[in-house]
Design a protein around this motif. Structure first.
Motif, mmCIF file in Angstrom:
data_model
loop_
_atom_site.group_PDB
_atom_site.id
_atom_site.type_symbol
_atom_site.label_atom_id
_atom_site.label_comp_id
_atom_site.label_asym_id
_atom_site.label_seq_id
_atom_site.Cartn_x
_atom_site.Cartn_y
_atom_site.Cartn_z
ATOM 1 N N THR A 144 11.041 4.975 7.499
ATOM 2 C CA THR A 144 9.884 4.402 8.187
ATOM 3 C C THR A 144 9.649 5.084 9.525
ATOM 4 O O THR A 144 8.511 5.396 9.889
ATOM 5 C CB THR A 144 10.085 2.894 8.395
ATOM 6 N N TYR A 145 10.715 5.320 10.285
ATOM 7 C CA TYR A 145 10.543 5.924 11.603
ATOM 8 C C TYR A 145 9.929 7.324 11.488
ATOM 9 O O TYR A 145 8.988 7.667 12.212
ATOM 10 C CB TYR A 145 11.874 5.994 12.348
ATOM 11 N N GLU A 146 10.445 8.108 10.567
ATOM 12 C CA GLU A 146 9.922 9.457 10.407
ATOM 13 C C GLU A 146 8.454 9.438 10.006
ATOM 14 O O GLU A 146 7.641 10.231 10.492
ATOM 15 C CB GLU A 146 10.740 10.209 9.357
ATOM 16 N N ARG A 147 8.104 8.527 9.125
ATOM 17 C CA ARG A 147 6.760 8.532 8.556
ATOM 18 C C ARG A 147 5.724 7.906 9.494
ATOM 19 O O ARG A 147 4.602 8.424 9.622
ATOM 20 C CB ARG A 147 6.777 7.771 7.220
ATOM 21 N N PHE A 148 6.095 6.812 10.157
ATOM 22 C CA PHE A 148 5.093 6.047 10.888
ATOM 23 C C PHE A 148 5.168 6.177 12.407
ATOM 24 O O PHE A 148 4.179 5.913 13.089
ATOM 25 C CB PHE A 148 5.184 4.569 10.504
ATOM 26 N N VAL A 149 6.321 6.564 12.934
ATOM 27 C CA VAL A 149 6.435 6.713 14.386
ATOM 28 C C VAL A 149 6.438 8.182 14.774
ATOM 29 O O VAL A 149 5.642 8.622 15.605
ATOM 30 C CB VAL A 149 7.697 6.004 14.918
ATOM 31 N N ARG A 150 7.296 8.943 14.133
ATOM 32 C CA ARG A 150 7.388 10.357 14.513
ATOM 33 C C ARG A 150 6.167 11.160 14.036
ATOM 34 O O ARG A 150 5.568 11.905 14.807
ATOM 35 C CB ARG A 150 8.672 10.970 13.958
ATOM 36 N N THR A 151 5.782 11.027 12.766
ATOM 37 C CA THR A 151 4.671 11.834 12.244
ATOM 38 C C THR A 151 3.355 11.075 12.166
ATOM 39 O O THR A 151 2.325 11.679 11.866
ATOM 40 C CB THR A 151 5.026 12.374 10.847
ATOM 41 N N ARG A 152 3.390 9.742 12.394
ATOM 42 C CA ARG A 152 2.175 8.911 12.408
ATOM 43 C C ARG A 152 1.325 9.134 11.148
ATOM 44 O O ARG A 152 0.141 9.489 11.218
ATOM 45 C CB ARG A 152 1.356 9.167 13.669
ATOM 46 N N ARG A 153 1.926 8.904 10.040
ATOM 47 C CA ARG A 153 1.280 9.111 8.746
ATOM 48 C C ARG A 153 0.037 8.239 8.597
ATOM 49 O O ARG A 153 0.052 7.039 8.886
ATOM 50 C CB ARG A 153 2.271 8.773 7.626
ATOM 51 N N VAL A 154 -1.043 8.812 8.127
ATOM 52 C CA VAL A 154 -2.279 8.092 7.864
ATOM 53 C C VAL A 154 -2.383 7.851 6.361
ATOM 54 O O VAL A 154 -2.123 8.747 5.548
ATOM 55 C CB VAL A 154 -3.505 8.889 8.362
ATOM 56 N N ALA A 155 -2.790 6.644 5.983
ATOM 57 C CA ALA A 155 -2.882 6.306 4.565
ATOM 58 C C ALA A 155 -4.010 7.072 3.898
ATOM 59 O O ALA A 155 -5.122 7.164 4.429
ATOM 60 C CB ALA A 155 -3.106 4.803 4.403
ATOM 61 N N GLU A 156 -3.737 7.623 2.733
ATOM 62 C CA GLU A 156 -4.766 8.317 1.964
ATOM 63 C C GLU A 156 -5.559 7.358 1.102
ATOM 64 O O GLU A 156 -6.692 7.654 0.694
ATOM 65 C CB GLU A 156 -4.124 9.395 1.096
ATOM 66 N N LEU A 157 -4.972 6.199 0.805
ATOM 67 C CA LEU A 157 -5.600 5.226 -0.074
ATOM 68 C C LEU A 157 -5.572 3.836 0.545
ATOM 69 O O LEU A 157 -4.632 3.483 1.261
ATOM 70 C CB LEU A 157 -4.876 5.167 -1.421
ATOM 71 N N ALA A 158 -6.607 3.051 0.256
ATOM 72 C CA ALA A 158 -6.579 1.615 0.536
ATOM 73 C C ALA A 158 -6.396 0.913 -0.797
ATOM 74 O O ALA A 158 -7.155 1.156 -1.746
ATOM 75 C CB ALA A 158 -7.882 1.175 1.191
ATOM 76 N N VAL A 159 -5.357 0.088 -0.889
ATOM 77 C CA VAL A 159 -5.019 -0.549 -2.160
ATOM 78 C C VAL A 159 -5.624 -1.945 -2.201
ATOM 79 O O VAL A 159 -5.206 -2.842 -1.476
ATOM 80 C CB VAL A 159 -3.493 -0.606 -2.361
ATOM 81 N N TRP A 160 -6.633 -2.121 -3.057
ATOM 82 C CA TRP A 160 -7.286 -3.416 -3.268
ATOM 83 C C TRP A 160 -6.663 -4.067 -4.496
ATOM 84 O O TRP A 160 -6.421 -3.418 -5.523
ATOM 85 C CB TRP A 160 -8.785 -3.202 -3.498
ATOM 86 N N ALA A 161 -6.384 -5.369 -4.369
ATOM 87 C CA ALA A 161 -5.862 -6.120 -5.509
ATOM 88 C C ALA A 161 -6.478 -7.512 -5.486
ATOM 89 O O ALA A 161 -6.930 -7.967 -4.433
ATOM 90 C CB ALA A 161 -4.337 -6.206 -5.439
ATOM 91 N N PRO A 162 -6.516 -8.200 -6.615
ATOM 92 C CA PRO A 162 -7.124 -9.533 -6.644
ATOM 93 C C PRO A 162 -6.525 -10.488 -5.619
ATOM 94 O O PRO A 162 -7.217 -11.359 -5.103
ATOM 95 C CB PRO A 162 -6.862 -10.008 -8.082
#
Length: 854
Positions: free
Chosen positions: A754-772
């Motif tokens: 999580t730290y690498e993906r969201f804090v260090r590299t600040r990953r942006v989501a490619e998809l928005a997941v819609w569900a019922p």
């Protein structure tokens, strides 16, 4: 061997006795032998033994087990009420106890050593009675035992008999029996119904047993026996001492219990004590982390040293102002932080507490506590649920065992989790040792935590022959299919979008993705990461509020709420929405969701989703400290959330469905982990000292501490334990992990994914997941749209203003109830409106949905 005295039988009168109650949850100590041959556990408080558990750690069989003392002049004294007790450990981190109980009228002193026999299910108490006024012969002493076999006060049978000529007292219920034996024999014995014909009433009234009842059936009973005080010796210039040993043994039948008692008492107490201590010393040879002095001291002395020592040590910390990267202090500058001796002592005791709460047959199962919250007000049907396994508590405890170096025990927990996972991938809210669910709430963090735990074992290179992939796949599939909304938050009270639950779920999905890659399932790895990215990007949309009453009051731009409810057709909380508040009286049982803040938001930092210096986190910490922090006599403490109702009433009376929330010591540990992540280990060390100061005189950490003025008659003292659970195993796990984190200079259980993906590299989501169950009204420009369904379906979609419609058939991900269809919306300009409908295989549809690109 018979269960009655034949023609001499004299049944007790007054059955079934008064309504049974349990006893104080304020434990001074808990203990067991490490040897699996000894399936017996005990607790102590107020100078006596309370609950004794057999043959499983979730089965209490006694209420209390103490002594009565009388004198010829009408003197009467009950050990648990009329003495001042001091607790000594038999060694550093050794859960055997030497109790010094001094009569408040200064007429006698009782020294008791309490252990269990490592070779069999027998509790031993060596008692040394010193007469401070007169001689031992001037007094009479009685053993008083209240059986509550199988977690029940009613329905017990008791009788007086002998085993091969040895006088004993017995009790049984169903397939569990106990036998009570003394090495110097009994002068007299009786069994009666509590509150009517029990020995306590006789001794209190006459100074001796006047009605020698031989049996009491099917009731709330008490066993009472007078000890022969004739054996005396003199210790130098000290007063004469009378010494004896009492054995409380358990078995499947009375003969088995009696034989075990006699077998144990055939050995010297000192030999058994040495064996008990030796096994615990060997256990601590595997406890990693700060070293202990090994010197014996009373836990009260150790606790008093904590506050004094911590101030000096904190400011001298080698970690002060250390640069922090990747959630941990830079290793090139690391040197172990200096730990005060009092802190290390409790670290070792916490390791022991965790080990004690593991069952010896259902290995790997750790219950929440060997206590019953507000037990003195609880009856047979109000156990409070703490003799159960919570997956969340279990994983936190097993994670602490890894931190402590006890990886073999932690591996047992993974096996237990593998064996108790439900068919759909989840775990029950809580469960009995055999996996049978008790409560049936769905808490998404409890389903995510086992994945988290598998990663801790992987990181420690301890999976070896264990392959958790199937477990992880099914649990992660459940999260994808049913998350991120949780049916209940970690406090088991509200459903919705919880920052804590979100942090654990998202972390678990990224961890599951790594396991999927190692299992050669790249499609699932991509699915888990895409879902984690989508949920992570939505955390603020779901749970961060701005310009509210609390924001203005605390002078911040905004903050993360405790929990946010989704409305009927979108995940975005409705403005002014209200949520129920549990455990509050009518008229106070709901509040606006944006008026409630919780320490739960710190999990976003703890589990690596947000930088500790993120302004939104800093704002939230300001609100947390303004609304939830209270200064007690033992230091600062934090409530779970404002408006909480789980705790004693305002006047100190026990919680009874409604009450007032009190501070939790484990939350000081969570706050300390935030400070460590933020690069302030000196503050974290001070908060560690607060936790230490809030422990009992036997080293037990409570569930809650009292935050009001002292109420001595109710045994409530500011900054000390309330009537809630003590020890709380979760609190000891947090303490152990905090010591390890400070020792290592980094947050021990922060996932690097999580730290690498969201804090260090600040990953942006490619998809928005819609569900019922997790719908959207808006879509960030540049993001694709994924529609998730529970079965095969057709998605018909179009952009508003365009006549062409397109159809996409959802594809099977191979996860239960997870089918997906990707709609190419990444190129749509802001303002575009996407309309789509989901048509099930039977042709049914729930209407047309709209999402606006922004």
């Amino acid at each position: 061997m018979s269960e009655a005295a034949g023609s001499a039988a004299r049944p007790a009168t007054g059955g079934p006795g008064t309504e049974p109650r349990w006893t104080s949850s304020a434990k001074s100590g808990v203990g067991t032998a490490l040897d699996s041959r000894s399936r017996i556990w005990f607790t102590i408080s107020h100078g006596i033994v309370d609950e004794v558990y057999y043959p499983r750690v979730d089965q209490a069989n006694t209420r209390d087990f103490g002594l009565l003392v009388t004198g010829a002049d009408g003197f009467f004294s009950e050990e648990k009420r009329d003495t001042e007790s001091t607790v000594h450990l038999l060694g550093a981190g050794v859960p055997g106890y030497r109790l010094m109980n001094r009569c408040r009228s200064r007429r006698y002193e009782i020294e008791k050593t309490i252990i269990t026999d490592p070779e069999r299910s027998v509790l031993l108490q060596r008692v040394r009675f010193r007469a401070l006024v007169g001689a031992p012969a001037d007094y009479r002493m009685f053993v008083l035992l209240a059986p509550h076999i199988g977690n029940q006060g009613y329905g017990n049978d008791g009788w007086v008999d002998s085993y091969k000529g040895i006088p004993m007292l017995f009790a049984r219920r169903s397939d569990v029996s106990l036998a009570l034996m003394c090495d110097v024999g009994w002068n007299a014995s009786s069994v009666g119904y509590v509150g009517v014909s029990d020995g306590w009433r006789q001794v209190r009234a006459a100074g001796c047993l006047t009605d020698l009842y031989t049996e009491a059936r099917d009731g709330n009973i008490a066993l009472t026996a007078e000890v022969q005080l004739g054996a005396q010796r003199r210790e130098g210039d000290e007063a004469a001492v009378s010494e004896f040993v009492v054995a409380l043994a358990f078995g499947g039948g009375p003969a088995e219990a009696a034989q075990r008692a006699r077998m144990t008492l055939s050995s010297q107490f000192g030999r058994i004590e040495a064996s008990y201590i030796r096994n615990w010393v060997r256990f601590h040879e595997h406890t990693h982390g700060p070293a202990t002095s090994g010197q014996s001291a009373t836990m009260e002395e150790s606790r008093r040293r904590a506050s004094r020592d911590l101030a000096a040590h904190a400011h001298a910390s080698t970690h002060a102002n250390r640069p922090v990267k990747n959630g941990k202090a830079e290793r090139r500058k690391h040197s172990p932080i200096e730990m005060p001796e009092s802190v290390v002592d409790l670290y070792r005791m916490s390791a022991a507490v965790l080990a004690i709460h593991e069952d010896k047959s259902a290995s790997g199962a750790v219950i929440a506590s060997l206590s019953i919250p507000w037990g003195h007000s609880k009856g047979d049907h109000e156990l409070g649920g703490y003799h159960l396994v919570w997956p969340r508590d279990l994983v936190n405890s097993a994670g602490a065992l890894i931190a402590l170096g006890h990886v073999v025990m932690a591996r047992r927990t993974l096996r237990y989790l593998l064996s108790t996972q439900e068919a759909d991938g989840r775990w029950a809210q809580n469960l009995w040792l055999d996996g049978t669910p008790y409560w049936n709430g769905v808490q998404m963090d409890e389903i995510a935590f086992p994945i988290f735990f598998a990663e801790l074992l992987h990181r420690a290179d301890q999976l070896a022959d264990l392959d958790p992939w199937s477990m992880i796949r099914n649990a992660a599939g459940f999260l994808v299919a049913h998350g991120p909304v949780t049916g209940q938050d970690r406090w088991e009270e509200n459903g919705g979008y919880s920052p804590f639950s979100l942090a654990v779920q998202i972390s678990a999905l990224l961890i599951a993705a790594d396991f999927a890659e190692r299992a050669k399932a790249p499609e699932l790895a991509a699915l888990f990461r895409a879902t984690a990215d989508s949920w992570n990007e939505s955390i603020e949309r779901w749970t961060y509020v701005r310009d509210t009453r609390l924001a203005r009051e605390c002078k911040v731009e905004g903050y993360y709420v405790r929990i946010a409810p989704p409305d009927v057709d979108d995940a975005q909380p409705a403005s002014g929405g209200r949520i129920p508040i549990k455990n509050r009286p009518m008229g106070e049982h709901e509040a606006p969701y944006d008026d409630i803040v919780s320490v739960d938001a710190l999990a976003l930092v703890r589990f690596g989703l947000r930088d500790p210096h993120d302004p939104r986190i800093v704002n939230t910490v300001k609100v947390i400290d303004a609304k939830l922090r209270v200064l007690t006599e033992t230091g600062p403490a934090w409530y779970r959330y404002n408006h909480d109702g789980y705790g004693e009433k305002a006047d100190g009376l026990p919680f009874d469905v409604t009450g007032v929330g009190r501070p939790w010591p484990l939350l000081a540990g969570e706050r300390a982990h935030y400070e460590l992540a933020a690069g302030r280990p000196d503050v974290a060390l001070q908060l560690l000292g607060v936790m230490r100061a809030q422990a009992s005189d036997g080293g037990m950490l409570p569930e809650q501490v009292w935050d009001g003025a002292d109420l001595p008659k109710l045994e409530l003292f500011n900054g000390r334990a309330t009537g809630g659970a003590m020890p709380l195993v979760w609190a000891h796990a947090e303490y152990a992990k905090l010591v390890r984190s400070l020792h290592d200079g980094r947050v021990f259980d922060m996932p690097q994914q999580t730290y690498e993906r969201f804090v260090r590299t600040r990953r942006v989501a490619e998809l928005a997941v819609w569900a019922p169950h997790n719908r959207w009204r808006t879509l960030r420009a540049g993001a694709g749209l994924r529609v998730q369904t529970t079965a095969r379906a057709t998605v018909t979609w179009a952009v508003a203003g365009e006549t062409a419609q397109q159809e996409v058939i959802t594809r099977d991900t191979t996860l239960a109830q997870v089918w997906i269809a990707d709609i190419p919306t990444a190129t749509l300009a802001p303002g575009a409106v996407i309309r789509f409908a989901v048509r099930a295989a039977d042709g049914s549809s729930d209407g047309v949905h709209e999402i606006t690109v922004k």
